[in-house]
Design a protein around this motif. Sequence first.
Motif, PDB file in Angstrom:
ATOM      1  N   VAL A 109      74.879  23.973   5.294  1.00 41.67           N
ATOM      2  CA  VAL A 109      74.068  24.486   6.397  1.00 41.67           C
ATOM      3  C   VAL A 109      73.135  25.595   5.928  1.00 41.67           C
ATOM      4  O   VAL A 109      71.937  25.585   6.221  1.00 41.67           O
ATOM      5  N   GLU A 110      73.653  26.548   5.183  1.00 44.64           N
ATOM      6  CA  GLU A 110      72.880  27.740   4.840  1.00 44.64           C
ATOM      7  C   GLU A 110      72.092  27.608   3.536  1.00 44.64           C
ATOM      8  O   GLU A 110      71.077  28.264   3.348  1.00 44.64           O
ATOM      9  N   ASP A 150      71.570  43.647  16.765  1.00 43.24           N
ATOM     10  CA  ASP A 150      72.659  43.921  17.691  1.00 43.24           C
ATOM     11  C   ASP A 150      72.321  43.423  19.092  1.00 43.24           C
ATOM     12  O   ASP A 150      73.160  42.838  19.777  1.00 43.24           O
ATOM     13  N   ALA A 151      71.082  43.647  19.520  1.00 44.17           N
ATOM     14  CA  ALA A 151      70.644  43.177  20.838  1.00 44.17           C
ATOM     15  C   ALA A 151      70.639  41.653  20.893  1.00 44.17           C
ATOM     16  O   ALA A 151      71.113  41.047  21.867  1.00 44.17           O
ATOM     17  N   TRP A 152      70.071  41.035  19.854  1.00 47.80           N
ATOM     18  CA  TRP A 152      70.052  39.572  19.781  1.00 47.80           C
ATOM     19  C   TRP A 152      71.472  39.018  19.814  1.00 47.80           C
ATOM     20  O   TRP A 152      71.772  38.062  20.550  1.00 47.80           O
ATOM     21  N   HIS A 153      72.355  39.597  19.026  1.00 45.31           N
ATOM     22  CA  HIS A 153      73.736  39.120  18.944  1.00 45.31           C
ATOM     23  C   HIS A 153      74.439  39.271  20.287  1.00 45.31           C
ATOM     24  O   HIS A 153      75.179  38.367  20.707  1.00 45.31           O
ATOM     25  N   TYR A 154      74.230  40.394  20.968  1.00 45.60           N
ATOM     26  CA  TYR A 154      74.902  40.625  22.247  1.00 45.60           C
ATOM     27  C   TYR A 154      74.559  39.516  23.238  1.00 45.60           C
ATOM     28  O   TYR A 154      75.452  38.899  23.832  1.00 45.60           O
ATOM     29  N   TRP A 155      73.274  39.256  23.441  1.00 46.05           N
ATOM     30  CA  TRP A 155      72.866  38.313  24.479  1.00 46.05           C
ATOM     31  C   TRP A 155      73.159  36.869  24.092  1.00 46.05           C
ATOM     32  O   TRP A 155      73.589  36.073  24.942  1.00 46.05           O
ATOM     33  N   LEU A 156      72.943  36.508  22.816  1.00 49.15           N
ATOM     34  CA  LEU A 156      73.265  35.136  22.396  1.00 49.15           C
ATOM     35  C   LEU A 156      74.770  34.904  22.426  1.00 49.15           C
ATOM     36  O   LEU A 156      75.246  33.864  22.888  1.00 49.15           O
ATOM     37  N   HIS A 157      75.522  35.884  21.938  1.00 48.90           N
ATOM     38  CA  HIS A 157      76.972  35.766  21.911  1.00 48.90           C
ATOM     39  C   HIS A 157      77.530  35.670  23.332  1.00 48.90           C
ATOM     40  O   HIS A 157      78.400  34.844  23.624  1.00 48.90           O
ATOM     41  N   ARG A 158      77.005  36.488  24.222  1.00 46.50           N
ATOM     42  CA  ARG A 158      77.448  36.451  25.618  1.00 46.50           C
ATOM     43  C   ARG A 158      77.122  35.100  26.241  1.00 46.50           C
ATOM     44  O   ARG A 158      77.930  34.516  26.977  1.00 46.50           O
ATOM     45  N   TYR A 168      81.746  23.495  23.347  1.00 40.31           N
ATOM     46  CA  TYR A 168      81.297  22.645  22.257  1.00 40.31           C
ATOM     47  C   TYR A 168      80.758  23.410  21.044  1.00 40.31           C
ATOM     48  O   TYR A 168      80.532  22.798  19.987  1.00 40.31           O
ATOM     49  N   ILE A 169      80.533  24.713  21.189  1.00 37.89           N
ATOM     50  CA  ILE A 169      79.963  25.477  20.071  1.00 37.89           C
ATOM     51  C   ILE A 169      80.836  26.669  19.672  1.00 37.89           C
ATOM     52  O   ILE A 169      81.388  26.718  18.580  1.00 37.89           O
ATOM     53  N   HIS A 188      80.708  27.154  14.273  1.00 39.56           N
ATOM     54  CA  HIS A 188      79.990  25.881  14.402  1.00 39.56           C
ATOM     55  C   HIS A 188      78.601  26.022  13.779  1.00 39.56           C
ATOM     56  O   HIS A 188      77.979  27.083  13.880  1.00 39.56           O
ATOM     57  N   PRO A 189      78.077  24.969  13.134  1.00 37.67           N
ATOM     58  CA  PRO A 189      76.739  25.054  12.518  1.00 37.67           C
ATOM     59  C   PRO A 189      75.645  25.520  13.478  1.00 37.67           C
ATOM     60  O   PRO A 189      74.739  26.261  13.073  1.00 37.67           O
ATOM     61  N   VAL A 190      75.722  25.104  14.732  1.00 34.90           N
ATOM     62  CA  VAL A 190      74.719  25.544  15.715  1.00 34.90           C
ATOM     63  C   VAL A 190      74.808  27.053  15.924  1.00 34.90           C
ATOM     64  O   VAL A 190      73.788  27.747  16.002  1.00 34.90           O
ATOM     65  N   GLU A 191      76.034  27.562  16.003  1.00 37.37           N
ATOM     66  CA  GLU A 191      76.212  29.010  16.149  1.00 37.37           C
ATOM     67  C   GLU A 191      75.722  29.747  14.913  1.00 37.37           C
ATOM     68  O   GLU A 191      75.117  30.822  15.028  1.00 37.37           O
ATOM     69  N   VAL A 192      75.996  29.200  13.747  1.00 42.39           N
ATOM     70  CA  VAL A 192      75.530  29.815  12.503  1.00 42.39           C
ATOM     71  C   VAL A 192      74.017  29.981  12.531  1.00 42.39           C
ATOM     72  O   VAL A 192      73.480  31.038  12.166  1.00 42.39           O
ATOM     73  N   MET A 193      73.313  28.957  13.004  1.00 43.34           N
ATOM     74  CA  MET A 193      71.852  29.015  13.049  1.00 43.34           C
ATOM     75  C   MET A 193      71.351  29.949  14.141  1.00 43.34           C
ATOM     76  O   MET A 193      70.405  30.724  13.930  1.00 43.34           O
ATOM     77  N   LEU A 194      71.969  29.889  15.318  1.00 48.70           N
ATOM     78  CA  LEU A 194      71.516  30.726  16.434  1.00 48.70           C
ATOM     79  C   LEU A 194      71.721  32.210  16.160  1.00 48.70           C
ATOM     80  O   LEU A 194      70.785  33.012  16.282  1.00 48.70           O
ATOM     81  N   LEU A 195      72.943  32.580  15.792  1.00 50.70           N
ATOM     82  CA  LEU A 195      73.214  33.988  15.526  1.00 50.70           C
ATOM     83  C   LEU A 195      72.613  34.422  14.194  1.00 50.70           C
ATOM     84  O   LEU A 195      72.267  35.593  14.024  1.00 50.70           O
ATOM     85  N   GLY A 196      72.474  33.467  13.266  1.00 46.13           N
ATOM     86  CA  GLY A 196      71.861  33.782  11.979  1.00 46.13           C
ATOM     87  C   GLY A 196      70.405  34.167  12.107  1.00 46.13           C
ATOM     88  O   GLY A 196      69.865  34.889  11.253  1.00 46.13           O
TER      89      GLY A 196
END
Length: 305
Positions: A109-110, A150-158, A168-169, A188-196
């Motif tokens: 993935v990475e 940190d802001a990106w992670h908070y809202w995506l993670h939430r 599913y993710i 999950h690969p989708v989470e890796v890409m989104l939070l990454g």
Amino acid sequence: MSSVYHDYTGFQNVTTFADAFSNFQQVQGLNVFEKLWGAYYYYMGNDLFATGLLFFSVHELFYFGRCLPWFIIERIPYFDKYRIQETKLPSNQEQWECLKSVLTSHFLVEAFPIWFFHPLCQYIGIKFQVPFPSVTDVLIQLTVFFVLEDAWHYWLHRGLHYGVFYKYIHKQHHRYAAPFGLAAEYAHPVEVMLLGFGTVGIPIVWCLVTGNLHLFTICLWIILRLFQAVDAHSGYEFPWSLHHFLPFWAGADHHDEHHHYFIGSYASSFRWWDFVLETEAGPKAHKSRETKMKINAEKVQKKIE
């Protein structure tokens, strides 16, 4: 020939990295890290390959290198008293399964976007030449990256905790209710890409807006972000943990509550989003919110009377 430096006049032909470094030793005005950086790119001779190898190696070395101390600590009984969830230690089998999954993610993935990062850098103007930017520029950019990620992670993670997104993710990352360092990138690969995107995308956007960014700064940022993520999943709370000195720093106790209760404490590096929006996890935070609600209700009642 690498574009890492603008003038190779007087350089000797090289067959080893030591030869390349010897050439850069002659360049005035460069510190030892800049000489090592320049020698590396000059020796490799292919900037695309050099950047890909550098970033992939940095990621693997510092991720697993930071996981290793926690792996050792987990096997020393003395440190059990610092374990947040004292009775839940990861088994060797759990560690092994997690390792296989993380390695698969790293290579399948990475790896691809890492190896083709250099052409993107050239296209949007991320520099890699020596000398490096000033210390002030680097510190300002690292601070901005931490705050925005940190802001990106908070809202995506939430958001990943809602309905199908969790099922599913994000559910994969919550396999371990008592986290350990190696589980930081178990996802999950989708989470890796989104939070990454918060880690890689924010520097890219910064460069598009300001036109001022260097690959060396991104290297430092990735190392610090890896350390933060691994430490947050360590499962240990020490008297010398960073949040005791920087109260707004999240740390392991903050993220461990998230894994323990499966909800709340969504931020990565800092506590302010969860504090302001009242999404801190755990019984202590719940009790604090109840007390606050009770006080507000009493104030309203007094106004009515």
